[in-house]
Design a protein around this motif. Structure first.
Motif, short mmCIF file in Angstrom:
data_model
loop_
_atom_site.label_atom_id
_atom_site.label_comp_id
_atom_site.label_asym_id
_atom_site.label_seq_id
_atom_site.Cartn_x
_atom_site.Cartn_y
_atom_site.Cartn_z
N GLY A 25 47.73 27.26 32.67
CA GLY A 25 47.37 28.61 32.26
C GLY A 25 47.16 29.46 33.50
N VAL A 26 47.73 30.65 33.51
CA VAL A 26 47.68 31.49 34.71
C VAL A 26 47.03 32.83 34.37
CG1 VAL A 26 49.07 32.64 36.48
CG2 VAL A 26 49.75 30.38 35.63
N GLY A 27 46.00 33.18 35.12
CA GLY A 27 45.26 34.43 34.92
C GLY A 27 45.98 35.63 35.51
N THR A 28 45.18 36.60 35.93
CA THR A 28 45.74 37.88 36.38
C THR A 28 44.91 38.40 37.57
OG1 THR A 28 46.45 38.43 34.15
CG2 THR A 28 46.22 40.28 35.66
N GLY A 29 45.57 39.10 38.48
CA GLY A 29 44.84 39.75 39.57
C GLY A 29 45.39 39.37 40.94
N SER A 30 44.78 39.94 41.98
CA SER A 30 45.32 39.73 43.33
C SER A 30 45.10 38.28 43.79
CB SER A 30 44.67 40.71 44.31
OG SER A 30 43.26 40.58 44.28
N THR A 31 43.99 37.65 43.39
CA THR A 31 43.76 36.26 43.80
C THR A 31 44.76 35.35 43.08
OG1 THR A 31 41.42 36.88 43.86
CG2 THR A 31 41.94 34.56 44.20
N VAL A 32 44.99 35.64 41.80
CA VAL A 32 45.97 34.85 41.04
C VAL A 32 47.38 35.05 41.60
CG1 VAL A 32 47.10 34.69 38.79
CG2 VAL A 32 44.62 34.63 38.94
#
Ligand code: 5RP
Length: 220
Positions: A25-32
């Motif tokens: 499962g992959v989240g969202t955002g600059s770190t992701v």
């Protein structure tokens, strides 16, 4: 060390928490985004990915990953995502990128939630970061009035529509002393789709990028 380097180090450390043939499962955002870029190095060992936003889906597809619909997947062993704030119990505020609803669904389905963040996200009490709430458009004024009753200062996120066609209220002035209770209270307001408190489903592990390296933390 710059914030981006701390994020990148935390993101790369998450690779060690994945098993061969996992659906990730992959989240969202600059770190992701750093995590997605790092995931390329072990692409051959990953079965498929489930994405929490249009932005992550696009980046994953550009890297050649097979992105599966959540409805096509029975089990997600591990979910990797960032946070806007995280406390010692690994309860979080999320939704700075507006993807909180899909993030919460995938986090809840997943057996293990690995949070990747730089040390600026670590707090004693949640609430300094404005709390995002995804709301159906016709209920935004009502939900805003309810948030004022709870002591918050809601502001409509301008020129922003979520992947689900809704709007976001960012609520300032909340000192969230009881995250589970406030999450349940806001969840119960008609018109609220998702509140950005992740306390009912906290992270299992926090990989925190610091100037001294990446710390691995479990809930206190
Ligand atoms: C998106 C999120 C992100 O995880 C959160 O905003 C952290 O983002 P970043 O890694 O860019 O600091 O919840 O909805």
């Amino acid at each position: 060390m710059a914030s981006d380097q701390r994020k990148k180090a935390a993101a790369e450390a998450a690779l060690a928490h994945l098993q061969r043939a996992d659906v990730v499962g992959v989240g969202t955002g600059s770190t992701v985004n750093f995590f997605i870029d790092a995931l390329v190095s072990i692409k051959g060992t990953i079965d498929a990915v489930v994405s929490s936003s249009g932005a992550s889906t696009e980046r994953l597809r550009r890297h050649g990953f097979e992105v599966r619909e959540l409805n096509a997947v029975d089990d997600i062993p591990v979910y990797v995502d960032g946070a806007d704030e995280i406390n010692r119990y690994l309860q979080m505020i999320k939704g700075g990128g507006g993807a909180l609803t899909r993030e919460k669904v995938i986090a809840t389905v997943s057996r293990r939630f690995i949070c990747i963040a730089d040390e600026s996200k670590r707090v004693d009490v949640l609430g300094q970061f404005p709390l995002p709430i995804e709301v159906i458009p016709m209920a935004r004024s009502y939900v805003a009035r309810e948030m004022v009753k709870l002591g918050g200062w809601p502001v409509l996120r301008e020129h922003f529509t979520t992947d689900n066609g809704n709007v976001i209220l960012d609520v300032r002035n909340l000192q969230i002393m009881e995250p589970i209770h406030l999450e349940q209270t806001i969840n119960n307001i008609p018109g609220v789709v998702t509140v950005g408190i992740f306390a009912l489903r906290p992270a299992d592990v926090l990989l925190l990028g610091t100037d001294q390296g990446v710390e691995t933390l479990s809930a206190a």
